[in-house]
Write a protein that holds these residues in place. Structure first.
Motif, short mmCIF file in Angstrom:
data_model
loop_
_atom_site.label_atom_id
_atom_site.label_comp_id
_atom_site.label_asym_id
_atom_site.label_seq_id
_atom_site.Cartn_x
_atom_site.Cartn_y
_atom_site.Cartn_z
N UNK A 4 0.88 -1.23 0.20
CA UNK A 4 0.04 -0.22 -0.02
C UNK A 4 0.82 1.27 0.11
N UNK A 5 2.24 1.06 0.06
CA UNK A 5 3.02 2.51 -0.36
C UNK A 5 3.31 2.83 1.34
N UNK A 6 3.05 2.08 2.35
CA UNK A 6 3.44 2.65 3.68
C UNK A 6 4.50 1.91 4.42
N UNK A 7 5.03 2.50 5.56
CA UNK A 7 6.12 2.06 6.19
C UNK A 7 5.65 1.03 7.49
N UNK A 8 6.59 0.27 8.06
CA UNK A 8 6.06 -0.62 9.07
C UNK A 8 6.99 -0.09 10.19
N UNK A 9 6.67 -0.10 11.44
CA UNK A 9 7.17 0.10 12.55
C UNK A 9 7.25 -1.14 13.33
N UNK A 10 8.23 -1.76 14.06
CA UNK A 10 8.31 -3.02 14.65
C UNK A 10 8.40 -2.70 15.96
N UNK A 11 7.44 -3.14 16.85
CA UNK A 11 7.44 -2.44 18.20
C UNK A 11 7.65 -3.55 19.24
N UNK A 12 8.66 -3.77 19.70
CA UNK A 12 9.04 -5.05 20.79
C UNK A 12 8.64 -4.60 22.02
N UNK A 13 7.13 -4.90 22.15
CA UNK A 13 6.82 -4.34 23.61
C UNK A 13 7.04 -5.39 24.77
N UNK A 14 7.21 -6.68 24.16
CA UNK A 14 7.22 -7.84 25.10
C UNK A 14 5.69 -8.29 25.60
N UNK A 15 5.29 -8.82 26.38
CA UNK A 15 3.98 -9.32 26.50
C UNK A 15 2.99 -8.16 26.61
N UNK A 16 1.93 -8.40 25.99
CA UNK A 16 0.86 -7.51 25.79
C UNK A 16 -0.01 -7.51 26.95
#
Ligand code: 5RP
Length: 231
Positions: free
Chosen positions: A176-188
């Motif tokens: 879709x032409x967007x970016x990805x942020x990978x968020x390593x929050x740990x357990x949610x």
């Protein structure tokens, strides 16, 4: 059994859920690709389905293997979507987007009467979050959006590294032409609260928490294929 064999086994098991005449959402990733190959075998034997792929990558493979395709514009309501996942919990909540296709995957799953998830048993977790949560964001103001994600997650007691997904020295760009942020929050602890908080951020296009979308999950392990959820 190695990982590839487990993917093939769960892909074959998923075929039992496909009926002639179905409008089928087709997922993305290595397990979904094992399913596409298995499905192509059935199509060549006469199974009549029309597939709506969730990524350009899956569309290309389906095209090469002779699976009839349509777009979601042609078929806005689907019978079944079959897709992989990065994590699944006992309530069939998922993390998806490891392959960067989460936006189309979620749109296609939401347009489907049922979503069947296929994965190997290592994807089953007690709590979501060991896998970094992919968040699809607009390229405009990505730093402001990243800060907003940090603040919103901190309000929920979540912290950890939040990184723009890269391919070599360039940002990964979604279909879709967007970016990805990978968020390593740990357990949610509260995926629903995190989902709502992320959706409230203007630059967030979508996130990889799939809540209330999966109807059943097939998990391949050394003992065979286990099913979670309804048939
Ligand atoms: O969400 C996905 C792609 O965006 C995939 O379904 C997920 O990453 C699982 O992939 P694999 O089957 O290769 O482990």
């Amino acid at each position: 059994m190695d990982a590839a064999a487990m993917k093939d086994e769960v892909a074959r098991a998923a075929l039992a859920h496909v009926e002639s005449g179905m409008r089928l959402g087709i997922g993305t990733g290595s397990t979904a690709e094992a399913f596409i190959r298995a499905l192509a075998g059935r199509v060549s034997e006469g199974l009549r389905i029309v597939g709506v792929p969730t990524s350009e990558r899956s569309a290309k493979l389906c095209g090469e293997l002779g699976i009839p395709l349509a777009t979601l514009e042609d078929l806005p309501e689907l019978d079944l979507t079959i897709d992989g996942a990065d994590e699944v919990d006992a309530r069939l909540r998922l993390i998806k987007g490891g392959g960067g296709a989460l936006l189309r995957e979620k749109i296609v799953a939401a347009a489907s009467a049922r979503m069947l998830v296929i994965a190997d048993a290592s994807k089953k977790v007690e709590h979501l979050g060991a896998f970094p949560l992919p968040i699809e964001v607009n390229g405009f103001g990505v730093l402001a959006t990243t800060l907003a994600i940090e603040k919103a997650s901190a309000m929920l007691g979540l912290s950890g590294s939040i990184r723009l997904r890269m391919v070599g020295d360039k940002p990964f760009i979604t279909d879709g032409g967007h970016l990805i942020i990978d968020a390593s929050f740990g357990l949610i602890p509260d995926p629903e609260a995190l989902s709502a908080a992320l959706h409230a951020i203007p630059g967030v296009v979508e996130h990889g928490l799939f809540l209330g979308l999966a109807s059943s999950v097939l998990l391949a392990g050394p003992e065979g294929v286990e099913r979670l959820g309804a048939a």
